[in-house]
Design an enzyme around this catalytic site. Sequence first.
Site, PDB file in Angstrom:
ATOM      1  N   VAL A  38     -12.487  40.612  64.037  1.00  0.00           N
ATOM      2  CA  VAL A  38     -11.824  40.780  65.327  1.00  0.00           C
ATOM      3  C   VAL A  38     -12.858  40.588  66.436  1.00  0.00           C
ATOM      4  O   VAL A  38     -13.939  41.158  66.397  1.00  0.00           O
ATOM      5  CB  VAL A  38     -11.186  42.194  65.441  1.00  0.00           C
ATOM      6  CG1 VAL A  38     -10.628  42.414  66.850  1.00  0.00           C
ATOM      7  CG2 VAL A  38     -10.081  42.377  64.409  1.00  0.00           C
TER       8      VAL A  38
ATOM      9  N   GLY B 131     -17.236  42.789  68.815  1.00  0.00           N
ATOM     10  CA  GLY B 131     -16.520  42.268  67.650  1.00  0.00           C
ATOM     11  C   GLY B 131     -16.714  43.202  66.475  1.00  0.00           C
ATOM     12  O   GLY B 131     -17.515  44.139  66.539  1.00  0.00           O
ATOM     13  N   LYS B 132     -15.988  43.007  65.428  1.00  0.00           N
ATOM     14  CA  LYS B 132     -16.181  43.780  64.199  1.00  0.00           C
ATOM     15  C   LYS B 132     -15.518  43.043  63.055  1.00  0.00           C
ATOM     16  O   LYS B 132     -14.549  42.292  63.271  1.00  0.00           O
ATOM     17  CB  LYS B 132     -15.532  45.170  64.337  1.00  0.00           C
ATOM     18  CG  LYS B 132     -16.157  46.207  63.448  1.00  0.00           C
ATOM     19  CD  LYS B 132     -17.443  46.752  64.062  1.00  0.00           C
ATOM     20  CE  LYS B 132     -18.127  47.758  63.208  1.00  0.00           C
ATOM     21  NZ  LYS B 132     -19.293  48.341  63.910  1.00  0.00           N
ATOM     22  N   GLY B 133     -16.027  43.268  61.849  1.00  0.00           N
ATOM     23  CA  GLY B 133     -15.421  42.641  60.681  1.00  0.00           C
ATOM     24  C   GLY B 133     -15.303  43.641  59.558  1.00  0.00           C
ATOM     25  O   GLY B 133     -15.992  44.668  59.548  1.00  0.00           O
TER      26      GLY B 133
END
Length: 424
Positions: free
Chosen positions: A68, A113-115
Amino acid sequence: MILEAIPSSEKETNPWVSAEARFDEAAELLGLDEGLRKILRSAALELKVSIPVLLDDGRYEVFTGYRVQHSIVRGPSKGGIRFAPDVTLDEVRALAAWMTWKCAVVNIPFGGGKGGVICDPDVLSPGELERITRRYTSEIMDIIGPERDVPAPDMNTNPQTMAWVMDTYSMHKRQTVTAVVTGKPLALGGSKGRTEATGRGCMIVTLEALRHFGIDPINTRVVVQGFGNVGGMSAKLMARSGFKIICIIEYDGAVYNSKGLDIEALMKHRNETGSITGFAEGEDIDREQALLLDCEVLLPAAKENVITTANADRIKAKIICEGANGPTTSEADAILADKKIFVIPDILANAGGVTVSYFEWVQDRQGFFWNEQLVNGRLEEIMVNSFRDVVSYAEKHQVHNRLAAYMLAIDRVASALQTRGLYA
Ligand code: NAD
C-alpha cells in the site's frame, strides 16, 4: 473500512480505528478543507498479489501479499514489509498512513507505504522464505523503485530479506539498484548506525524531554517494555549515558532492580538462558504491575495497544517515550493528557529508524558512504529539531504532543499537496 462493522470490543485496539481517530481530531483542529481530508484519508495505491511458491515438500502453495502506498506527495513512499499469519489489508493500510505522518514529522522527503505477506515464518524454511520474498518482489516490481516506493524490514523480515528484494529487483532491471530498499546488510549498501538508529533516536528525544523539564538524566529511572532491537538498544544506550534502567519487561516476565540493572549483563543472561527472568542481579516481578512502576520514563518498545483504558489511569511515569508503533490506544490518549503525562508520540519517538533509512537511500544514490559519527550526528540533529518542532507546536496550539505531531505532519503534507495542485 466501515467502522460500524468492527465489534465495539475491538474498536479500541483496531489500528485503522486509531489511525482514523487521530487523523480526524488533528484535521478538525487544523480546520482542514473537507476535500483535502478525503484525499489524505485515502491510500494513493493498494496492490494485492498472489504469490505462488513451490514448498520444500514438492507441493505448491499460494500466499497473499499487499503493498500500500498511502502518499507520494512529499517523495517516494517509504515503509516496511511484514511477514505474519494475521496480516490484513486494513493493518497494512493503517501502517502506510502512519509512515506518511512519521516521515513528515521528521521532515524527510518521503511519503508513506507498507507491505505485508500472509505467511507464518515459524513454519517456513529459509529457502521457502527466499522464494516467497523473490516472487512477492517480482509481483510488486512495477510499483517499487528508488524514486517510487522504497521498502524496508518490518516484523519477521530482516537485512537478508532486503538483500533478496534488492537482488530480485536488480536482476529484472539488469543493473544493481541498491536504493530500492533500505535496512540492507552493510556489504550491500546498508548504512552504518542503522541497527541502533531507532533506539538511539528514542534516547535523543528522551534526553530532550528531560532537558525540557530540567531533570538530570543521571539516575533518571526508566522502565523499558520489550528487550528486542528498539527496547534493548534504547536500554543499552541510556544506561551508558547514566540513566538508571530499573525494570525490563518481556513477554515471559519482568526483572527489577531499584538501583538500576546492568543491561549488558542482562543481555548476556538472556542470550545464555533464553529469558530475562532468573537474573541474579534483579528481582522477578509481575509484568502488568511493572508498567505501573513509579519512574520518570516509561519506554514501551514491544508492541501495540499496551497502554489502554484498562491501565492508563494507573501509570505513574512522568514521560512516556513510545519506542513501539501504536503502544497507546487513541482512547487512552485523553487519560494520559488529563494526568499531564508528557508523551513523546511514536511518530516522533521511533522515527530514528526511518531517518537513518533515509540516510541509507541518500548514500546508495550518491555511491558515497558516511562514517558512523556522521550518521549519528545527522540523526541527532533531525531528532532534536523534530522534538522541538512538535513541542513548540503543542505549546502554541495548546494541544498534547501527539495531536501536535499529527497536526504538524498533516499540515506539511496538505501544504505540499496544495502547492503541487491536482493533476486532472
Ligand atoms: P523486536 O522483535 O526486535 O523486539 C520486540 C521485543 O518485544 C521482543 O524481545 C519480544 O519478545 C518482546 N515482546 C513481545 N511481546 C511482548 C509483550 N507483550 N510484553 C513485553 N515484551 C514483549 O522488535 P523491534 O524491532 O524492537 O520493534 C518493537 C516495536 O518498535 C514494534 O512496534 C515496531 O513496529 C517498532 N519499531 C521498530 C523499529 C525498528 O527500527 N526496529 C522502528 C520503528 C518502530
